[in-house]
Design an enzyme around this catalytic site. Sequence first.
Site, PDB file in Angstrom:
ATOM      1  N   ARG A  27      48.262  37.156  24.193  1.00 40.35           N
ATOM      2  CA  ARG A  27      48.988  35.904  23.645  1.00 40.35           C
ATOM      3  C   ARG A  27      49.764  36.357  22.401  1.00 40.35           C
ATOM      4  O   ARG A  27      50.660  35.329  22.223  1.00 40.35           O
ATOM      5  CB  ARG A  27      47.853  34.887  23.227  1.00 40.35           C
ATOM      6  N   TRP A  74      48.847  35.032  14.889  1.00 40.28           N
ATOM      7  CA  TRP A  74      50.278  35.085  15.070  1.00 40.28           C
ATOM      8  C   TRP A  74      50.991  34.134  13.943  1.00 40.28           C
ATOM      9  O   TRP A  74      50.788  33.051  13.830  1.00 40.28           O
ATOM     10  CB  TRP A  74      50.665  34.680  16.713  1.00 40.28           C
ATOM     11  N   ASN A  98      44.031  27.856  15.341  1.00 42.75           N
ATOM     12  CA  ASN A  98      45.276  28.195  16.028  1.00 42.75           C
ATOM     13  C   ASN A  98      46.267  26.991  15.896  1.00 42.75           C
ATOM     14  O   ASN A  98      45.563  25.911  16.241  1.00 42.75           O
ATOM     15  CB  ASN A  98      44.970  28.625  17.708  1.00 42.75           C
ATOM     16  N   GLY A  99      47.370  27.177  15.557  1.00 39.67           N
ATOM     17  CA  GLY A  99      48.258  25.925  15.324  1.00 39.67           C
ATOM     18  C   GLY A  99      48.920  25.875  14.266  1.00 39.67           C
ATOM     19  O   GLY A  99      49.156  26.947  13.595  1.00 39.67           O
ATOM     20  N   GLU A 479      68.161  35.116  32.693  1.00 35.52           N
ATOM     21  CA  GLU A 479      67.023  35.644  32.866  1.00 35.52           C
ATOM     22  C   GLU A 479      66.929  37.311  32.535  1.00 35.52           C
ATOM     23  O   GLU A 479      66.078  37.711  31.838  1.00 35.52           O
ATOM     24  CB  GLU A 479      66.301  35.334  34.044  1.00 35.52           C
ATOM     25  N   LYS A 483      64.792  39.039  29.678  1.00 34.45           N
ATOM     26  CA  LYS A 483      64.122  40.016  29.711  1.00 34.45           C
ATOM     27  C   LYS A 483      64.232  41.187  28.842  1.00 34.45           C
ATOM     28  O   LYS A 483      63.572  41.845  28.184  1.00 34.45           O
ATOM     29  CB  LYS A 483      64.034  40.482  31.312  1.00 34.45           C
ATOM     30  N   GLU A 486      63.878  40.872  25.090  1.00 37.12           N
ATOM     31  CA  GLU A 486      62.574  40.820  24.529  1.00 37.12           C
ATOM     32  C   GLU A 486      61.700  41.796  24.712  1.00 37.12           C
ATOM     33  O   GLU A 486      60.689  41.820  23.768  1.00 37.12           O
ATOM     34  CB  GLU A 486      62.138  39.402  25.144  1.00 37.12           C
ATOM     35  N   HIS A 502      86.593  33.326  28.536  1.00 37.03           N
ATOM     36  CA  HIS A 502      86.655  32.466  27.321  1.00 37.03           C
ATOM     37  C   HIS A 502      86.058  32.880  25.882  1.00 37.03           C
ATOM     38  O   HIS A 502      85.568  31.985  25.232  1.00 37.03           O
ATOM     39  CB  HIS A 502      85.932  31.138  27.746  1.00 37.03           C
ATOM     40  N   LYS A 602      52.542  35.015  23.940  1.00 34.50           N
ATOM     41  CA  LYS A 602      52.515  34.517  25.351  1.00 34.50           C
ATOM     42  C   LYS A 602      52.380  32.993  25.477  1.00 34.50           C
ATOM     43  O   LYS A 602      53.174  32.293  26.373  1.00 34.50           O
ATOM     44  CB  LYS A 602      51.312  35.225  26.003  1.00 34.50           C
TER      45      LYS A 602
HETATM   46  C1  F6R Z   1      60.147  35.086  28.456  1.00 37.44           C
HETATM   47  C2  F6R Z   1      58.860  34.342  28.489  1.00 37.44           C
HETATM   48  C3  F6R Z   1      58.923  33.132  27.382  1.00 37.44           C
HETATM   49  C4  F6R Z   1      58.338  31.914  28.363  1.00 37.44           C
HETATM   50  C5  F6R Z   1      58.362  30.698  27.440  1.00 37.44           C
HETATM   51  C6  F6R Z   1      57.613  29.366  27.911  1.00 37.44           C
HETATM   52  O1  F6R Z   1      59.669  36.210  29.277  1.00 37.44           O
HETATM   53  O2  F6R Z   1      57.762  34.369  29.030  1.00 37.44           O
HETATM   54  O3  F6R Z   1      60.414  32.705  27.210  1.00 37.44           O
HETATM   55  O4  F6R Z   1      59.019  31.693  29.721  1.00 37.44           O
HETATM   56  O5  F6R Z   1      57.775  31.012  26.349  1.00 37.44           O
HETATM   57  O6  F6R Z   1      56.330  29.600  28.204  1.00 37.44           O
HETATM   58  P1  F6R Z   1      55.730  28.772  29.318  1.00 37.44           P
HETATM   59  O7  F6R Z   1      56.306  29.228  30.583  1.00 37.44           O
HETATM   60  O8  F6R Z   1      54.029  29.172  29.237  1.00 37.44           O
HETATM   61  O9  F6R Z   1      55.899  27.284  29.178  1.00 37.44           O
END
Ligand code: F6R
Length: 607
Positions: A27, A74, A98-99, A479, A483, A486, A502, A602
């Site tokens: 996570r 986190w 958490n939150g 995308e 990838k 990140e 542009h 995550k």
């Molecule tokens: C990128 C990634 C994030 C998630 C985003 C949404 O690889 O994993 O950009 O796509 O945080 O998360 P979900 O899909 O769980 O709502």
Amino acid sequence: MCGIIGILGKGDVTDQLVAGLRRLEYRGYDSAGVCTIVDGHFDRRRAEGKLDNLAKKLAIDPLPGHIGIAHTRWATHGAPTEDNAHPHIVGDVTLVHNGIIENFKELRDELSAEGRSFASQTDTEVVAHLVARELERGKGPIEAVKAVLPRLHGAFALAMMFKGHDNLLVGARLGAPLVVGLGEGENYLGSDALALAPMTQKIAYLEEGDWAVLSREKIEIFDRDNKPVTREVTLSGVSGAMIDKGNHRHFMQKEIFEQPVVVAQTLQAYLKPLDGKVALPIPEFDLAEVKRVTIVACGTSYYAGLVAKYWFEKFARVPVDIDVASEFRYREPVLEPGGLALFISQSGETADTLAALRHCRAEGQKIAVVVNVPTSSMAREADLLLPTNAGPEIGVASTKAFTCQLAVLAAFAANLARAKGKMPADEEREIVKHLAEAPAALNAALAHDEEIEKMAPLVAAARDVLYLGRGPDYPMALEGALKLKEISYIHAEGYAAGEMKHGPIALIDDSVPVIVIAPSGPLFEKTVSNMQEVAARGGRIVLISDAAGIAKAGEGAVATIEMPDCHPLIQPLVYAVPVQLLAYHVAVAKGTDVDQPRNLAKSVTVE
Ligand code: F6R
């Protein structure tokens, strides 16, 4: 984001707590801690950074105790230091959270005015103080929690223990997930079923506003009005084995290679190949009545939505709006009767997406959800639930969930088109045929792994990388760039190929690799023209195309990646593979933490 585990055990629980935290590592976190009750008193170890740091402390200074709570943090309020790590102890209560407590400043000021002092900068410690104050005023633990919960605004999942009470755990949730696990003479709290997997599969999912009182013998759950409620106990079906890397070096690599299987298993639920039909769960509303689709998601899931917009508009001729969830509510979108709001999420818990869902519900939209965790908050709030059967995705970078989302969205677009009388049976049969070809095409794409690994140093040495594509390949460019940035920390931008001149063309020189995603098709020649503009300025092109595309335009590229010939419908799924593999190998070449990149979580359960 933060991970929570709590155990009321029969023997010492610290090893199980730390093992549970390891299952929650995916996570994302930056510090960790554990607290138990020993001889009626709290004993705690906390550490900055990875769990190994906590494990080292525990090896030197073990922590006994048959009851305990533990946390991966986190950071939101306050740096990821040991002082800010949970559990927080104030007086006779210790808790993990958490939150985000949104009114924490106001609460902290109130508590400070009474002379209370704080050992951390966290919003969480404020909750511990509030509970401790109620205990000091003479309330018992349960009455104290009851008094404090209504004062908390924002999102929270909490697990709490009380000094002198070694048979009591209290949990509460609002806006962040928390589950109760039922064992034999033991009971548990966890952020998700995966955290509890080796101990129990019997799970009760707390609903919004619920709080739970656990002892080893019984579990009581109350709703936000403090009325006792029963929450169904389900078998989670997740096992510890599901979070094993197998023969792979990283979860991300394993998950990339799982795609042919999980896409096949996802499609199985949505296609009837013998009848040549897509088969979705029948919604309670009439799809033929849908006048507009509003797609909302974040990150990679948002890019899946961008691809789906092409499909919904092309096949069903329904207008589609699409927004990133964090912007959606704040632009006061027009949501007319007859609208379908579609939310896409791997976790089903992303705070912004969930808030957008609730906004759309309040505005009278029908709610469809494409989600990978079928027990998640979004899944439970859907009128039409469309699960992706990707299995647990542990790598922080989303890979297999993305291609499974695309598979579901393609089937949904065809279904909507049929319902609206826009898709003749022979066209639907063709769509089903091509979707059924996706797993084999994904396999063929994966066969280029070694070749992509060899070109990784070219990208790993760069400071900036551009990704270009047109049509549904434009979201793939976005995308690909996401990838790469990140997990390798290289700055990357995805652009619509025609938009490059542009602005971003100013960046091009011989130090900038430009990844061009251009399968043969009606847009190919146009993308190649943009590619030539890059080449004319010394940009180093990596062309991802099929055999025909590479034969026509490969000469100007420093490297090419040849994808199998496949129908345009499944190209976004297939072309996801090379951009995932490229990002993966570049990150490995750079030695970054592939599965848990810095600063990322995550499941983003805060806005
Ligand atoms: C990128 C990634 C994030 C998630 C985003 C949404 O690889 O994993 O950009 O796509 O945080 O998360 P979900 O899909 O769980 O709502």
